[in-house]
Design an enzyme around this catalytic site. Structure first.
Site: not given
Ligand code: G3I
Length: 364
Positions: A321, A165-166, A84, A274
């Protein structure tokens, strides 16, 4: 205890034992005649890539089940977070390839296709981009550099990219993002052009959620495709990514079939990019019951069956996913318990897994 009482008690004990046995045997159904789960990968049953989303913490940590199941059952990898904008381009003029390269090494060691996710999105944008001050031309230069640098860097490894995306709201209007607001409505077309210039042989996708409701957002995507294809020269686009974050009861299967048929008629690739199946979208449940597991199994069966109706040449694949339920984004994102994936919290296959196996083996 009277004879009748003891008889009644033994009867209830026998019934209870039979029910318990049934539940246990449903849970650990011996499906080895369908697929030897230790030996045969899930993807070996499919005529299309069966992928999984992975993230560097999952593969770098000590989660051996996540690692081995990803390596064994899936033949396509999408980076859940590591490609990303914030991950690859954390500060101006500097790119950070380490985590994504690590996932690419993993994919290559295990002979897997890599689907790139995602070049342009409004979420997970680095702070420096959000705070950027510049003219429309400068914004355009920034985004063009981002796309071209990344597509060029991974040109040899990445088979396909989610370019944008989106970009649409539920009502079909264009979403206000820093990209649209600073570059103009035509930013999507420009992104596809820049991606094609940097990676002529790479398949380019528009990716979004909620498209399988067959509502205004999907119609807007169709209008975008019409617009792209009617220009001279046409704007390149190879396929549509349907995220497919669906639930056991929504959207109706007929709508999913209809959107797939529509994209097929346009001759574009279809990626279920996903996929997960929520069982608790309203948050009513605190436990996973046998009935819910069976509903989810049917849903996965149906989704894979619809997908199989596509001609082989338009099947870009189905990506799940995550691996185990505890990996799913749904629990942390929505703050509710849910069980959306093919493997449970202990990484044992759920009935959903066998629903996929049955769909892939069904010759109908
Ligand atoms: O990077 C930080 C890390 O430093 C910290 O320790 C940790 C603590 O929670 O958070 C980390 O960031 C998280 C990141 O995932 C990496 O794990 C974010 O809080 C969290 O919000 C983020 O969530 C991701 C989400 O997209 C964000 O929008 C999900 O893992 C990921 O599966 C999800 O994927 C998206 C697709 O890209 C697009 N379509 C929707 C899909 C589901 O939301």
């Amino acid at each position: 205890m009277s004879y009748h009482e003891s008889l009644r008690r033994s009867f209830f004990v026998a019934i209870a034992s039979a029910v318990a046995l049934l539940i246990v045997s449903c849970d650990s159904e011996d499906m080895s005649d369908l697929l030897d789960i230790e030996e045969d990968p899930l993807y070996s049953l499919a005529s299309f890539p069966v992928g999984v989303a992975v993230s560097s913490p999952d593969l770098l940590g000590d989660n051996i089940y996540f690692r081995s199941l990803s390596a064994h059952h899936f033949n396509s990898i999408t980076c859940g977070n590591d490609m990303k904008m914030d991950a690859l381009h954390p500060s101006e003029g500097s790119y950070s390839w380490g985590n994504a390269d690590f996932l690419i090494d993993f994919a290559q060691q295990h002979n897997k296709r890599i689907h790139g996710h995602v070049l342009v999105w409004h979420s997970q944008v680095p702070l420096w981009m959000e705070d950027y001050q510049g003219t429309s031309d400068q914004w355009e230069a920034l985004l063009k550099d981002h796309i071209k640098t990344i597509v060029t860097h991974y040109q040899a490894e990445v088979f396909s990219w989610d370019v944008v995306n989106e970009a649409f709201e539920e009502d079909g209007s264009l979403r206000h993002t820093i990209w649209r607001d600073n570059i103009g409505d035509d930013y999507i077309a420009k992104c596809f052009q820049w991606a094609r210039e940097a990676g002529p042989g790479i398949k380019l996708f528009y990716n979004d959620y909620g498209l399988s409701f067959n509502g205004p957002k999907f119609w807007a995507v169709q209008a975008m495709i019409d617009d792209f294809q009617s220009r001279n020269p046409p704007i390149p686009i190879d396929g549509i990514g349907f995220q497919m974050h669906i639930s056991d009861d929504n959207p109706p299967l007929a709508n999913i079939q209809a959107v797939v048929d529509t994209i097929e008629a346009r001759g574009l690739l279809v990626h279920f990019s996903e996929l997960d199946v929520s069982l608790n979208r309203n948050g009513y449940y605190s436990e996973l019951t046998e009935a819910m597991k069976q509903r989810q199994k049917e849903r996965y069966y149906d989704v894979f069956t619809v997908y199989r109706s596509l001609p082989d040449e338009l099947q870009a694949g189905i990506t799940i996913w995550g691996v185990g339920d505890s990996d799913s984004w749904i629990r942390s994102f929505f703050g509710r318990i849910d069980w959306p994936l093919l493997f449970d919290d202990n990484y044992d296959p759920k009935p959903a897994f066998w629903g996929v196996v049955e769909a892939l083996q069904d010759s109908g």
